[in-house]
Design an enzyme around this catalytic site. Structure first.
Site, PDB file in Angstrom:
ATOM      1  CG  LEU A 164      -0.863 -50.845   9.348  1.00 31.74           C
ATOM      2  CD1 LEU A 164      -0.906 -51.883   8.327  1.00 31.74           C
ATOM      3  CD2 LEU A 164      -0.769 -51.760  10.673  1.00 31.74           C
ATOM      4  CG  ASP A 165       4.364 -48.006  12.957  1.00 31.59           C
ATOM      5  OD1 ASP A 165       3.826 -46.853  13.236  1.00 31.59           O
ATOM      6  OD2 ASP A 165       5.098 -48.614  13.781  1.00 31.59           O
ATOM      7  N   PRO A 166       5.388 -47.305   8.432  1.00 36.44           N
ATOM      8  CG  PRO A 166       6.405 -45.460   7.551  1.00 36.44           C
ATOM      9  CD  PRO A 166       5.715 -45.967   8.904  1.00 36.44           C
ATOM     10  CB  ALA A 169       3.217 -52.203   9.953  1.00 33.78           C
ATOM     11  NE  ARG A 226       6.358 -48.334  16.012  1.00 31.58           N
ATOM     12  CZ  ARG A 226       6.324 -46.901  16.556  1.00 31.58           C
ATOM     13  NH1 ARG A 226       7.339 -46.569  17.078  1.00 31.58           N
ATOM     14  NH2 ARG A 226       5.295 -46.114  16.353  1.00 31.58           N
TER      15      ARG A 226
END
Length: 316
Positions: free
Chosen positions: A46-48, A50, A180
């Site tokens: 997961l992105d930071p 998220a 995104r």
């Protein structure tokens, strides 16, 4: 003399509710330390920015993490219209600002175009690799490299809220889908630009949302164990889901222990009632002990593919 392993042979899957602001790998390392696990691996970063469901496989469960990487995901996303950023989320720099002239009907029509199977070009700010380096490293240097489009499937995408310049959506999609990128594409389709301001993963495969725990939950249990002079595993291990939960969607082949012993030694076996082809989840005996994942070979036998290695806690 055998080298002593660092950690204990704990096996299972823990559903972590990842907080915002830290990487998936940082989360993984914290869980590995709390459980004092020999091995650990996550099942899709997961992105930071998220938050949400990050299944972490411990011990022998890491052998089956690929099945979770390949599984469907669910997300809740909030996007801001009118601003496009270089990362397609609020962690990046605003590169374009435009007026928002969008009504709900137009928004819903554009959202509907994302349903189904389409080609998606991954963001430059992703962990995919080009010539051995993650794309985000090139992006940070201002270099854009060619990326191949990938087939993705959006099973459902629903508009939950549209207020001012904020759009909230719920997405159920296949592996490898970049929310995104969907948001950025939506903004361009609307002619005003958009970027993600909030992203939460609410589902991976069929894991129950309510089974998620936070890092703080685990740290509190660890502290409790120390206060009560108990082994931490007594409080931590009950939170683990079984390692075969990662492969619950595979058809089960249950066999008698004698056949299971052959499989565990690498030998294919004939099992009455097994599927004619494909990948299977193998279990042994009346207690249905999970022994690994197999496949049906050309002779119709169940052949081992990934096997569980059974070791006791004391064998460290």
């Amino acid at each position: 003399m055998a080298r002593r392993r660092k950690g204990r042979p704990v096996n299972g899957v823990i559903l972590i509710d990842k907080p915002t602001g830290i990487t998936s790998n940082d989360t993984l390392q914290k869980v590995k330390r709390i459980y004092f696990a020999e091995k650990a691996g996550h099942t899709g970063a997961l992105d930071p920015l998220a938050t949400g469901m990050l299944p972490i496989c411990l011990g022998e469960a890491t052998k089956f993490s690929q099945f979770l990487l390949d599984s469907d995901k669910r997300y809740r996303v909030v996007a801001k219209l009118g601003e496009r950023t270089n990362t397609s989320d609020s962690d990046g720099e605003v590169v374009q600002t435009r007026e928002v002239k969008v009504d709900r009907g137009q928004l819903e029509r554009c959202i509907a175009k994302f349903r189904g199977t389409t080609d998606q070009i991954p963001s430059m700010f992703s962990a995919l690799k080009y010539q051995g380096r993650p794309l985000y490293e090139y992006a940070r240097e201002g270099i854009e490299v060619p990326r191949e489009s990938r087939k993705i499937t959006v099973y459902s995408i629903e508009l939950l809220r549209f207020e001012g310049h904020e759009v909230e959506m719920e997405v159920h999609c296949s592996k490898g889908t970049y929310i995104r990128t969907i948001t950025d594409d939506l903004g361009e389709m609307l002619g005003c630009g958009a970027h993600v301001t909030y992203l939460r993963r609410t589902g991976v495969s069929n894991y129950p949302y309510e089974n998620m725990v936070t890092i703080e939950d685990l740290e509190a249990l660890l502290e409790q164990a120390h206060r009560e002079e108990r082994a931490p595993r007594e409080l931590l291990d009950p939170l683990l889901m079984p390692m075969d939960s990662a492969v619950q969607d595979l058809p089960e082949v249950n066999m008698i222990p004698e056949l299971a012993d052959h499989v565990l030694h690498g030998q294919p076996v004939q099992v009455f009632g097994a599927p004619q082809d494909g990948i299977v989840r193998m279990t042994s005996g009346d207690e249905r002990l999970f022994i690994g994942v197999g496949h049906i070979d050309d002779d119709g036998r169940v052949a081992p593919k990934r096997l569980v290695v059974f070791r006791d806690e004391e064998e460290k």
